[in-house]
Enzyme design. Structure first.
Site, PDB file in Angstrom:
ATOM      1  N   LYS A 107       0.856  -1.191   0.000  1.00 23.16           N
ATOM      2  CA  LYS A 107       0.000   0.000   0.000  1.00 23.16           C
ATOM      3  C   LYS A 107       0.881   1.225   0.000  1.00 23.16           C
ATOM      4  O   LYS A 107       1.997   1.191   0.518  1.00 23.16           O
ATOM      5  CB  LYS A 107      -0.872   0.029   1.266  1.00 23.16           C
ATOM      6  CG  LYS A 107      -2.109   0.871   1.112  1.00 23.16           C
ATOM      7  CD  LYS A 107      -3.161   0.092   0.354  1.00 23.16           C
ATOM      8  CE  LYS A 107      -4.492   0.764   0.305  1.00 23.16           C
ATOM      9  NZ  LYS A 107      -5.521  -0.212  -0.108  1.00 23.16           N
TER      10      LYS A 107
HETATM   11  N1  GLU Z   1      -7.212  -0.057  -3.406  1.00 25.67           N
HETATM   12  C1  GLU Z   1      -7.933  -1.254  -3.727  1.00 25.67           C
HETATM   13  C2  GLU Z   1      -7.979  -2.185  -2.538  1.00 25.67           C
HETATM   14  O1  GLU Z   1      -7.838  -1.773  -1.407  1.00 25.67           O
HETATM   15  C3  GLU Z   1      -7.436  -1.923  -4.995  1.00 25.67           C
HETATM   16  C4  GLU Z   1      -6.012  -2.359  -4.982  1.00 25.67           C
HETATM   17  C5  GLU Z   1      -5.493  -2.848  -6.336  1.00 25.67           C
HETATM   18  O2  GLU Z   1      -6.276  -2.963  -7.268  1.00 25.67           O
HETATM   19  O3  GLU Z   1      -4.286  -3.108  -6.396  1.00 25.67           O
HETATM   20  O4  GLU Z   1      -8.249  -3.349  -2.657  1.00 25.67           O
END
Ligand code: GLU
Length: 417
Positions: A107
């Site tokens: 993240k």
């Molecule tokens: N931000 C989204 C999540 O928390 C998508 C992450 C992604 O597609 O890599 O799942």
């Protein structure tokens, strides 16, 4: 949340510990899986439109990459911090494992209020953040995506900034505009996936989805698509909200009309044929399914006892605190955890990445069909584990996910004994 609730990182670790206890993992592995593999904090200097200068702080946390390249969104939020990013990166490792897609978990974030910056400033900030984390990311290393406060445009800028040094590389980010190699159906995917899972959970509780009453907190990309998809499945969406307030109609809110109203006014407030209520009232509504689709920690020890829904579907990441989870479990409320409920986004990110690598396009029908297949298999893996361990959805989901990450980590030889 209240001071009685654990901060998000501690909550995420506590859920992990519950699963570890049931899986009987050794202490070496437990420690290894608790710690992010790699963390980076960067300065993000931006020349402002008025000539002044601001230095923002950014992060990228890579939690575990045993099952594939690190994967996860980038969040622009004034309250982003390293511990939040660590918790969200860990959730991504479990989410990708449970979905059985070949990624690890990561993240990113920048401590910034994106509403307070112009489009030109956001463009500069995104380029600088991308170059600051540039040595960590790569099509086979770490693939960012949108999250709170970022969107397809942000991904287009990231791809462009990365491409300036590496050449045309659409697979470096997912959630891009379709015109730049984004996937059909990606924008709708988190909300669509949450609605699919809600219908599966309702069926298991013998609730007929057609006519089921649903309240949705958050009407951004995730909440609005959850509302539209669950409405198409026949459910009655009786309330929706955003940061400015909520609207309610016991006979059902017109979700498409509300969507148009939101697009013009930037809020659901004032949408036709509905009365205003507060966000707190929405969470306490008498409904069968409650879908928190906004931000973390909205259901906490201070308000969990007021929730009247039979099922909570965590379309947001970590909307229910660890303490609220215990209170709701004791009351028999079924909670479909984030790592299962909102996996639709990263699953279609996987399709997007695969399409980019093959330089091939899928149509929306294929994307939605494949998404349904992945969500159905994940749901079944969780319910099978629930029966095996006589436990709830969250602990079963963690058990499936943690066992897969543990296996890959062991096979890679990260823990030698
Ligand atoms: N931000 C989204 C999540 O928390 C998508 C992450 C992604 O597609 O890599 O799942």
């Amino acid at each position: 949340m209240t001071t009685a609730d654990k901060p998000m990182l501690e909550g995420a670790r506590a859920y992990f510990e519950q699963a570890v206890g049931r899986l009987g993992l050794g202490d070496d592995m437990r420690q290894l899986l608790l710690h992010p593999w790699r963390e980076l904090t960067v300065a993000v200097p931006v020349r402002r439109d008025d000539g002044s200068f601001s230095v923002f702080t950014g992060f990228r946390v890579q939690h575990n990459g045993a099952r594939g390249p690190y994967k996860g969104g980038v969040r622009y939020h004034p309250r982003a911090d390293l511990d939040h990013t660590r918790a969200l990166a860990m959730l991504m490792s479990w989410k990708t494992a449970l979905a059985d897609i070949p990624f690890g978990g990561a993240k990113g974030g920048v401590v910034v209020d994106p509403q307070a910056l112009s489009v030109a400033e956001l463009n500069r900030l995104t380029r600088r953040y991308t170059s600051q984390i540039g040595h960590l990311i790569g099509v086979n290393r770490d693939i960012p995506a949108p999250d709170l406060g970022t969107n397809a445009q942000t991904m287009a800028w990231m791809m462009d900034a990365y491409g300036a040094t590496h050449g045309y590389t659409p697979g470096i980010v997912t959630g891009k505009p379709v015109e730049l190699g984004g996937s059909a159906g990606r924008e709708a995917a988190p909300g669509r996936g949450a609605a699919l899972i809600a219908a599966m959970a309702a069926r298991d509780l013998r609730i007929d989805i057609s006519g089921a009453t649903v309240a949705i907190q958050g009407f951004g990309q995730v909440g609005s698509w959850a509302a539209k998809t669950i409405n198409e499945a026949g459910a009655r969406v009786i309330a929706v909200s955003d940061a400015l307030g909520a609207i309610y109609n016991p006979n059902g809110v017109d979700v498409w009309e509300t969507d148009r109203h939101y697009a013009v006014n930037g809020t659901v407030k004032g949408a036709p044929n509905a009365e205003p209520i507060t966000n707190a009232e929405l969470l306490a509504l008498d409904c069968q399914i409650l879908i928190p689709a906004a931000i973390e920690d909205v259901i906490h020890s201070g308000n969990a006892s007021k929730v009247r829904a039979r099922i909570i579907v965590e379309a947001a990441n970590a909307p229910v605190t660890f303490e609220a989870d215990q209170i709701l479990n004791d009351r028999g409320v079924v909670i479909i955890p984030d790592i299962l409920a909102n996996a639709g986004g990263v699953i279609v990110s996987y399709f997007e990445w695969a399409q980019n690598i093959q330089e091939f396009r899928w149509d929306e029908q294929r994307v939605n069909q494949e998404l349904t297949g992945f969500m159905t298999r994940s749901y079944k893996a969780v319910t099978d584990m629930m029966r095996e361990q006589s436990t709830n959805h969250r602990t079963a989901a963690y058990s499936v996910a943690v066992a897969r990450v543990e296996r890959a980590t062991k096979l890679r030889g990260f823990v030698t004994s």
